[in-house]
Motif scaffolding. Sequence first.
Motif, mmCIF file in Angstrom:
data_model
loop_
_atom_site.group_PDB
_atom_site.id
_atom_site.type_symbol
_atom_site.label_atom_id
_atom_site.label_comp_id
_atom_site.label_asym_id
_atom_site.label_seq_id
_atom_site.Cartn_x
_atom_site.Cartn_y
_atom_site.Cartn_z
ATOM 1 N N TRP A 41 0.537 -1.623 -0.493
ATOM 2 C CA TRP A 41 0.377 0.226 -0.031
ATOM 3 C C TRP A 41 0.446 0.896 -0.071
ATOM 4 O O TRP A 41 0.778 1.868 -1.000
ATOM 5 C CB TRP A 41 -0.771 0.230 1.236
ATOM 6 N N GLU A 42 1.779 1.549 1.004
ATOM 7 C CA GLU A 42 2.778 2.432 0.802
ATOM 8 C C GLU A 42 4.159 1.963 1.570
ATOM 9 O O GLU A 42 3.909 1.792 2.291
ATOM 10 C CB GLU A 42 2.080 3.651 2.165
ATOM 11 N N PHE A 43 5.536 2.021 0.687
ATOM 12 C CA PHE A 43 6.685 1.894 1.157
ATOM 13 C C PHE A 43 7.252 2.272 0.132
ATOM 14 O O PHE A 43 7.128 2.814 -0.953
ATOM 15 C CB PHE A 43 6.562 0.016 0.500
ATOM 16 N N GLU A 44 8.930 2.429 0.807
ATOM 17 C CA GLU A 44 10.095 2.348 0.052
ATOM 18 C C GLU A 44 10.477 1.569 -1.064
ATOM 19 O O GLU A 44 10.755 0.189 -0.573
ATOM 20 C CB GLU A 44 10.600 2.937 0.632
ATOM 21 N N ASP A 45 10.707 1.719 -2.677
ATOM 22 C CA ASP A 45 10.850 0.938 -3.246
ATOM 23 C C ASP A 45 12.879 1.056 -3.285
ATOM 24 O O ASP A 45 13.301 1.883 -2.255
ATOM 25 C CB ASP A 45 10.748 1.453 -4.617
ATOM 26 N N ALA A 46 13.407 0.480 -3.930
ATOM 27 C CA ALA A 46 14.770 0.400 -3.993
ATOM 28 C C ALA A 46 15.576 1.649 -4.157
ATOM 29 O O ALA A 46 17.122 1.999 -3.788
ATOM 30 C CB ALA A 46 15.702 -0.831 -4.903
ATOM 31 N N SER A 47 14.759 2.810 -4.960
ATOM 32 C CA SER A 47 15.957 4.294 -4.379
ATOM 33 C C SER A 47 15.327 5.175 -3.744
ATOM 34 O O SER A 47 15.486 5.889 -3.674
ATOM 35 C CB SER A 47 14.895 4.528 -6.302
ATOM 36 N N GLY A 48 15.010 4.087 -2.675
ATOM 37 C CA GLY A 48 14.087 5.080 -1.384
ATOM 38 C C GLY A 48 12.859 6.005 -1.762
ATOM 39 O O GLY A 48 12.438 6.702 -0.717
ATOM 40 N N LYS A 49 12.125 6.261 -3.190
ATOM 41 C CA LYS A 49 11.196 6.325 -3.273
ATOM 42 C C LYS A 49 9.858 5.649 -2.584
ATOM 43 O O LYS A 49 9.720 4.697 -3.046
ATOM 44 C CB LYS A 49 10.658 6.694 -5.144
ATOM 45 N N VAL A 50 8.758 6.553 -2.086
ATOM 46 C CA VAL A 50 7.088 6.141 -1.751
ATOM 47 C C VAL A 50 6.753 6.113 -2.788
ATOM 48 O O VAL A 50 6.543 6.494 -3.277
ATOM 49 C CB VAL A 50 7.555 7.493 -0.673
ATOM 50 N N THR A 51 6.277 4.701 -2.785
ATOM 51 C CA THR A 51 5.591 3.775 -3.697
ATOM 52 C C THR A 51 4.463 3.681 -2.955
ATOM 53 O O THR A 51 4.523 3.202 -1.625
ATOM 54 C CB THR A 51 6.226 3.612 -5.002
ATOM 55 N N GLY A 52 3.023 2.587 -4.119
ATOM 56 C CA GLY A 52 2.217 1.552 -3.301
ATOM 57 C C GLY A 52 0.930 2.409 -4.156
ATOM 58 O O GLY A 52 1.263 2.682 -4.391
#
Length: 266
Positions: A41-52
């Motif tokens: 739902w909401e988490f940081e991807d490998a680059s540190g960007k908030v996604t979900g």
Amino acid sequence: MTRTTTRTLSVLTGFLALLGSVGAANAADLTVGANIGNVPWEFEDASGKVTGFEVDLVNEIAKRLGKTVEFVNTPFNGLFPAVQSGRINMAISSITITEKRLASVTFAQPYYDSDQSLTVTAASGITGLKDMGDKVVGVDTGSTGDMWAEAHKGEYKLGEIRRFEGLQPAMLDLVAGRVDGYISDIPALLYYVKDKPELKVVERIPTGEKYSIMFNKGDPLATEVNEVITKLKGEGFIAKLHESWFGAKAEDTTSTVAVLDMPKAK
């Protein structure tokens, strides 16, 4: 997911972090509280960007409203007082609409239907709740899973109920053998274990939950956001999000597709 405060120190620490984050976020039109790390739902991807899923949804809603958005990492227990006090404009984190919550906050129409589930290690030999007698079960503090485990502890002869602040620490203890099973939202667990053969979701626990965005009681922003959600459902945007994040088409009868009324307290 639904939680209540039981760990004062944890929530206080979260508030201090929240206050600092909000100060950095004042430039945005909308501050959105989110328990970052709540996959998918909401988490940081490998680059540190908030996604979900919910991040994509809120970003699109903000775009349609002509507003900028800033996500404020907030412990789940802190989302409720934060939105009620105005520290944040709205909150996401697979938040379940409940009658009790509707007495003090406002929700837009739901966009996802969910249940709870039991996850175990593949090596445990546990095949379902019937095997959890005298076992240690992990739950998220105050969540629907926590409430369900407490209510059914006697029925399934559950052993200790151990509470965690989020999925990651619970998974670490599950893999390490410190808990025997973990009860939490099924979409998050199915997503989490899909590339981890050492873990298995062994039982779906029907709870009939519906997720939505949470606002302070009576906030007009809730109605504005609700109207955008109606448009996004009509355009098939949320259904496409579902397919993108879960790899499956949402059924027409679900909250992901069907336009629904804003929930109201009875």
